[in-house]
Write a protein that holds these residues in place. Structure first.
Motif, PDB file in Angstrom:
ATOM      1  N   TYR A  30      34.047  33.462  31.414  1.00  0.00           N
ATOM      2  CA  TYR A  30      34.164  34.837  31.458  1.00  0.00           C
ATOM      3  C   TYR A  30      33.586  35.904  32.794  1.00  0.00           C
ATOM      4  N   THR A  31      34.044  36.701  33.445  1.00  0.00           N
ATOM      5  CA  THR A  31      33.557  37.523  34.057  1.00  0.00           C
ATOM      6  C   THR A  31      34.223  39.022  34.035  1.00  0.00           C
ATOM      7  N   PHE A  32      33.353  39.886  34.559  1.00  0.00           N
ATOM      8  CA  PHE A  32      33.961  41.241  34.338  1.00  0.00           C
ATOM      9  C   PHE A  32      33.482  42.065  35.567  1.00  0.00           C
ATOM     10  N   SER A  33      34.385  42.827  36.150  1.00  0.00           N
ATOM     11  CA  SER A  33      34.122  43.664  37.393  1.00  0.00           C
ATOM     12  C   SER A  33      34.842  44.999  37.318  1.00  0.00           C
ATOM     13  N   LYS A  38      30.602  43.365  42.209  1.00  0.00           N
ATOM     14  CA  LYS A  38      30.214  41.992  41.934  1.00  0.00           C
ATOM     15  C   LYS A  38      30.600  41.687  40.586  1.00  0.00           C
ATOM     16  N   PRO A  39      31.464  40.718  40.090  1.00  0.00           N
ATOM     17  CA  PRO A  39      31.512  40.253  38.819  1.00  0.00           C
ATOM     18  C   PRO A  39      30.318  39.922  38.014  1.00  0.00           C
ATOM     19  N   LEU A  40      30.387  40.539  36.899  1.00  0.00           N
ATOM     20  CA  LEU A  40      29.219  40.208  35.842  1.00  0.00           C
ATOM     21  C   LEU A  40      29.543  38.965  34.840  1.00  0.00           C
ATOM     22  N   PRO A  41      28.701  38.029  34.596  1.00  0.00           N
ATOM     23  CA  PRO A  41      29.129  37.275  33.743  1.00  0.00           C
ATOM     24  C   PRO A  41      28.840  37.627  32.341  1.00  0.00           C
ATOM     25  N   GLN A  56      29.439  52.346  35.798  1.00  0.00           N
ATOM     26  CA  GLN A  56      28.834  51.893  36.867  1.00  0.00           C
ATOM     27  C   GLN A  56      29.083  52.606  38.078  1.00  0.00           C
ATOM     28  N   THR A  57      28.046  53.040  38.755  1.00  0.00           N
ATOM     29  CA  THR A  57      28.508  53.995  40.066  1.00  0.00           C
ATOM     30  C   THR A  57      27.363  53.637  41.179  1.00  0.00           C
ATOM     31  N   SER A  58      27.882  53.777  42.210  1.00  0.00           N
ATOM     32  CA  SER A  58      27.084  53.607  43.484  1.00  0.00           C
ATOM     33  C   SER A  58      26.620  55.061  44.133  1.00  0.00           C
ATOM     34  N   LEU A  59      26.892  56.336  43.269  1.00  0.00           N
ATOM     35  CA  LEU A  59      26.400  57.511  43.412  1.00  0.00           C
ATOM     36  C   LEU A  59      24.941  57.654  43.458  1.00  0.00           C
ATOM     37  N   PRO A  60      24.222  58.282  44.283  1.00  0.00           N
ATOM     38  CA  PRO A  60      22.712  58.534  44.257  1.00  0.00           C
ATOM     39  C   PRO A  60      22.503  58.926  42.856  1.00  0.00           C
ATOM     40  N   GLU A  61      21.389  59.001  42.227  1.00  0.00           N
ATOM     41  CA  GLU A  61      21.096  59.278  40.673  1.00  0.00           C
ATOM     42  C   GLU A  61      21.281  60.759  40.691  1.00  0.00           C
ATOM     43  N   GLU A  62      20.848  61.573  41.578  1.00  0.00           N
ATOM     44  CA  GLU A  62      20.842  63.023  41.291  1.00  0.00           C
ATOM     45  C   GLU A  62      22.061  63.482  41.277  1.00  0.00           C
ATOM     46  N   PHE A  63      23.159  62.838  41.496  1.00  0.00           N
ATOM     47  CA  PHE A  63      24.923  63.219  41.292  1.00  0.00           C
ATOM     48  C   PHE A  63      25.502  62.742  40.296  1.00  0.00           C
ATOM     49  N   ILE A 133      43.300  44.097  35.413  1.00  0.00           N
ATOM     50  CA  ILE A 133      43.904  42.732  35.475  1.00  0.00           C
ATOM     51  C   ILE A 133      42.995  41.827  34.685  1.00  0.00           C
ATOM     52  N   PHE A 134      43.591  41.146  33.744  1.00  0.00           N
ATOM     53  CA  PHE A 134      43.290  39.906  33.008  1.00  0.00           C
ATOM     54  C   PHE A 134      43.551  38.603  33.341  1.00  0.00           C
ATOM     55  N   GLY A 135      42.697  37.493  33.605  1.00  0.00           N
ATOM     56  CA  GLY A 135      43.054  36.493  33.918  1.00  0.00           C
ATOM     57  C   GLY A 135      42.586  35.672  32.520  1.00  0.00           C
ATOM     58  N   VAL A 136      43.615  34.797  31.967  1.00  0.00           N
ATOM     59  CA  VAL A 136      43.435  34.463  30.441  1.00  0.00           C
ATOM     60  C   VAL A 136      43.939  32.733  30.724  1.00  0.00           C
ATOM     61  N   ASP A 137      43.278  31.821  30.102  1.00  0.00           N
ATOM     62  CA  ASP A 137      43.474  30.478  30.068  1.00  0.00           C
ATOM     63  C   ASP A 137      44.626  29.905  29.067  1.00  0.00           C
ATOM     64  N   GLU A 138      44.725  28.877  29.059  1.00  0.00           N
ATOM     65  CA  GLU A 138      46.234  28.524  28.395  1.00  0.00           C
ATOM     66  C   GLU A 138      46.087  28.703  26.814  1.00  0.00           C
ATOM     67  N   GLU A 139      44.994  29.016  26.593  1.00  0.00           N
ATOM     68  CA  GLU A 139      44.851  29.467  24.973  1.00  0.00           C
ATOM     69  C   GLU A 139      44.765  31.112  24.853  1.00  0.00           C
ATOM     70  N   MET A 140      45.120  31.614  25.792  1.00  0.00           N
ATOM     71  CA  MET A 140      44.992  33.188  25.775  1.00  0.00           C
ATOM     72  C   MET A 140      43.721  33.765  25.771  1.00  0.00           C
ATOM     73  N   LYS A 141      42.629  32.918  26.221  1.00  0.00           N
ATOM     74  CA  LYS A 141      41.300  33.559  26.275  1.00  0.00           C
ATOM     75  C   LYS A 141      41.213  33.880  27.331  1.00  0.00           C
ATOM     76  N   VAL A 142      40.366  35.392  27.400  1.00  0.00           N
ATOM     77  CA  VAL A 142      40.222  36.080  28.668  1.00  0.00           C
ATOM     78  C   VAL A 142      38.984  35.312  29.499  1.00  0.00           C
ATOM     79  N   GLU A 143      39.325  34.862  30.681  1.00  0.00           N
ATOM     80  CA  GLU A 143      38.256  34.465  31.508  1.00  0.00           C
ATOM     81  C   GLU A 143      37.683  35.306  32.537  1.00  0.00           C
ATOM     82  N   LYS A 144      38.706  36.320  33.005  1.00  0.00           N
ATOM     83  CA  LYS A 144      38.125  37.209  34.310  1.00  0.00           C
ATOM     84  C   LYS A 144      39.109  38.822  33.807  1.00  0.00           C
ATOM     85  N   VAL A 145      37.973  39.763  33.964  1.00  0.00           N
ATOM     86  CA  VAL A 145      38.617  41.159  33.918  1.00  0.00           C
ATOM     87  C   VAL A 145      38.159  41.753  34.978  1.00  0.00           C
ATOM     88  N   GLU A 146      39.233  42.376  35.583  1.00  0.00           N
ATOM     89  CA  GLU A 146      38.623  43.348  36.567  1.00  0.00           C
ATOM     90  C   GLU A 146      39.264  44.784  36.216  1.00  0.00           C
TER      91      GLU A 146
END
Length: 182
Positions: A30-33, A38-41, A56-63, A133-146
């Motif tokens: 499993y990864t999430f992005s 960058k994907p997170l395990p 999550q954001t790349s905005l400066p903290e004051e904003f 976008i969800f990538g799933v395996d043959e058992e329909m378990k989620v492997e990748k989420v974007e």
């Protein structure tokens, strides 16, 4: 099928702490992005927490009106529970492709009936749309989420209400030019 998978996955991500309790996730792969980041395990995603990883954001903290780096999993979850006491619904609007790569458009929405991080409730519907976008395996378990969405679409609706003072009342300045003089 997609709606059941996504809603069960979301419930697990926001309410389960132990990977061995997940039914929808291939915990080894499993990864999430978010928005091309960058994907997170799985363990990093769980450590960050549901709302913190989604905002999550790349905005400066004051904003930033929501600061994932300053919220715990619990404080972020409580902020949204207070803001949306009747819930923050998830709707699958359209499914573009099926397994093994599931692509769908979603809408998250609810009525802002409670305060959000120092802002008064407006009672208005707050919603945002996105693509996932969800990538799933043959058992329909989620492997990748974007996920792809504009977090400002959500947060803008949550900070529309006037700021609250320390007692939880809206701070309304007097318009009387003589008030406070004497």
């Amino acid at each position: 099928m997609v709606q059941n998978l996504v809603k069960t996955w979301e419930m697990e991500m926001f309410n389960k702490a132990r990977p061995e309790d997940f039914k929808t996730v291939n915990t080894e792969k499993y990864t999430f992005s978010l928005n091309g980041r960058k994907p997170l395990p799985l363990m990093e995603k769980l450590k960050a927490g549901g709302y913190n990883s989604f905002l999550q954001t790349s905005l400066p903290e004051e904003f930033q009106c929501f600061k994932p780096s300053q919220e715990t999993t619990e404080s972020a979850h409580q902020a949204f529970l207070r803001t949306f006491p009747r819930g923050f619904a998830l709707e699958i609007v359209e499914v573009y492709s099926g397994p093994p790569t599931i692509v769908y458009k979603f809408r998250h929405w609810g009525y802002m009936e409670g305060p959000f991080l120092g802002h008064a409730p407006t009672g208005e519907k707050v919603e945002y749309f996105g693509i996932a976008i969800f990538g799933v395996d043959e058992e329909m378990k989620v492997e990748k989420v974007e996920f792809f969405f504009d977090r400002g679409e959500l947060l803008g609706g949550l900070v529309k209400g006037p700021p609250l003072d320390k007692e939880g009342s809206t701070a309304t300045p007097s318009i009387c030019p003589f008030a406070g003089t004497g």
